[in-house]
Scaffold this motif. Sequence first.
Motif, PDB file in Angstrom:
ATOM      1  N   GLY A  29      -9.250  -3.435  -4.976  1.00  0.00           N
ATOM      2  CA  GLY A  29      -7.945  -3.377  -4.271  1.00  0.00           C
ATOM      3  C   GLY A  29      -8.032  -3.894  -2.768  1.00  0.00           C
ATOM      4  N   ASP A  54      -0.124  -9.540   2.687  1.00  0.00           N
ATOM      5  CA  ASP A  54      -1.120  -8.861   1.971  1.00  0.00           C
ATOM      6  C   ASP A  54      -1.384  -9.596   0.590  1.00  0.00           C
ATOM      7  OD1 ASP A  54      -2.278  -6.940   0.318  1.00  0.00           O
ATOM      8  OD2 ASP A  54      -1.779  -5.433   1.751  1.00  0.00           O
ATOM      9  N   SER A 105      -7.884  -6.605   0.351  1.00  0.00           N
ATOM     10  CA  SER A 105      -6.900  -7.478   0.730  1.00  0.00           C
ATOM     11  C   SER A 105      -7.483  -8.417   1.764  1.00  0.00           C
ATOM     12  CB  SER A 105      -5.296  -6.797   1.056  1.00  0.00           C
ATOM     13  OG  SER A 105      -4.908  -6.270  -0.076  1.00  0.00           O
ATOM     14  N   GLY A 160       0.822  -1.191   0.046  1.00  0.00           N
ATOM     15  CA  GLY A 160       0.045   0.125   0.070  1.00  0.00           C
ATOM     16  C   GLY A 160       0.859   1.434  -0.077  1.00  0.00           C
ATOM     17  N   ASP A 170      -8.664  -2.679   3.642  1.00  0.00           N
ATOM     18  CA  ASP A 170      -8.275  -1.858   2.465  1.00  0.00           C
ATOM     19  C   ASP A 170      -9.948  -1.689   1.878  1.00  0.00           C
ATOM     20  OD1 ASP A 170      -7.654   0.131   0.689  1.00  0.00           O
ATOM     21  OD2 ASP A 170      -5.735  -1.047   0.039  1.00  0.00           O
ATOM     22  N   LYS A 212      -3.851  -9.060  -2.578  1.00  0.00           N
ATOM     23  CA  LYS A 212      -4.889  -8.325  -3.312  1.00  0.00           C
ATOM     24  C   LYS A 212      -6.004  -9.018  -3.905  1.00  0.00           C
ATOM     25  CE  LYS A 212      -3.247  -4.353  -4.701  1.00  0.00           C
ATOM     26  NZ  LYS A 212      -3.886  -3.214  -3.972  1.00  0.00           N
TER      27      LYS A 212
HETATM   28 MN    MN Z   1      -3.831  -1.830   0.283  1.00  0.00          MN
END
Ligand code: MN
Length: 333
Positions: free
Chosen positions: A236, A106, A238, A16, A295, A108
């Motif tokens: 976007g 993370d 995650s 990010g 997110d 996505k």
């Molecule tokens: Mn993010």
Amino acid sequence: PVISTPPHALTSQVGGHAGVLTTEDGSLLIKPALPLELTFYESLQRDEAFAPLRPFIPKFLGTLKLEGEAKETAGEGITLEPVEGHKDSLVLENLSFPYSKPNILDIKLGTVLYDDSASAEKVARMVKTAQDTTSFESGVRLTGFQVHDNTTGLPVNTPKAYGKSIKVADLPDGIARFFPIGVPSISSPDSPPTDLPTPTNSGLPAHNLLPILQSLRGDIAEIREAFTSIHMRMVGASLLIVYEADWDLADAGVKKYLSEDAEGMDEDESEEESEDEAEGAPKKIPPPYVVKLIDFAHTKIMPGKGPDEGVLRGIDTVLSLLDGRIAEVQEAM
Ligand code: MN
Ligand code: ADP
């Protein structure tokens, strides 16, 4: 909340934009509040339709305004200087806070990386990004991860360039890099090298890694189930997976939460354990892992529009990657 000490940058950020802050004690995150993300968190709290998802979203404590910057001025001590363009921030639970050595990934989700506010130019660029990466075909991209080195005890970061460069066929290898099987150091006197698998200097021993992977898979299957009844478009967002890399704490965590007579990982239950937490008592044993969705800066709630198929595809990809890794770990035992 009132935060009197200036927040600082989150050191364990694996993906990010820069600008995620944490409070002095590290327990909370402070992130610029974009309108859609604020709407999402408010709806999640208010709307019962979201109840099945609540266990899988970080706790939302509210918003705050960062009023000014603390500056030390000669003679006057610390003063608060106003800063241009102050926006509200979201205050969220920091998922890595309970961990001694958090390994963090993370992922996505989704096949579509633009929302309907994007310009034609951005749409074209994001379609190309999805097609050039694993996103379009599999619904996932490994955004970034950190894995602790067992020798140095320090986190090793794999930046976004890796996840952007790999093909769908490389995803199992990417997952194996985040969930390596740790073996005792070959130089350790009480563990002579025998026919052990290739020594690694990161990851947990297979007997602890396996129950973590199996329980994690179960949680992600629950997230998938929750998603089928919730109608929104996530762009976007995650899955954030965190697990304990400290061998002793992970072992204690697996015994406490994932063994046959375990108490389960229900958060509210574990918070009531005031007796073990008397002053001077050792830090409480964190659950060996956590997985949550994060997110929502481009997430839109769209009643009646059906679930987000690209996100479901991504979750299915994660489930099959975990199945593959579970089989590999079982084979190594
Ligand atoms: Mn993010
Ligand atoms: P961006 O819009 O910049 O992508 P994210 O919400 O994805 O913002 O946050 C960026 C990074 O910050 C994540 O990749 C993760 O490493 C960290 N992060 C975000 N939310 C949390 C959380 N609740 N707990 C722990 N880490 C988080």
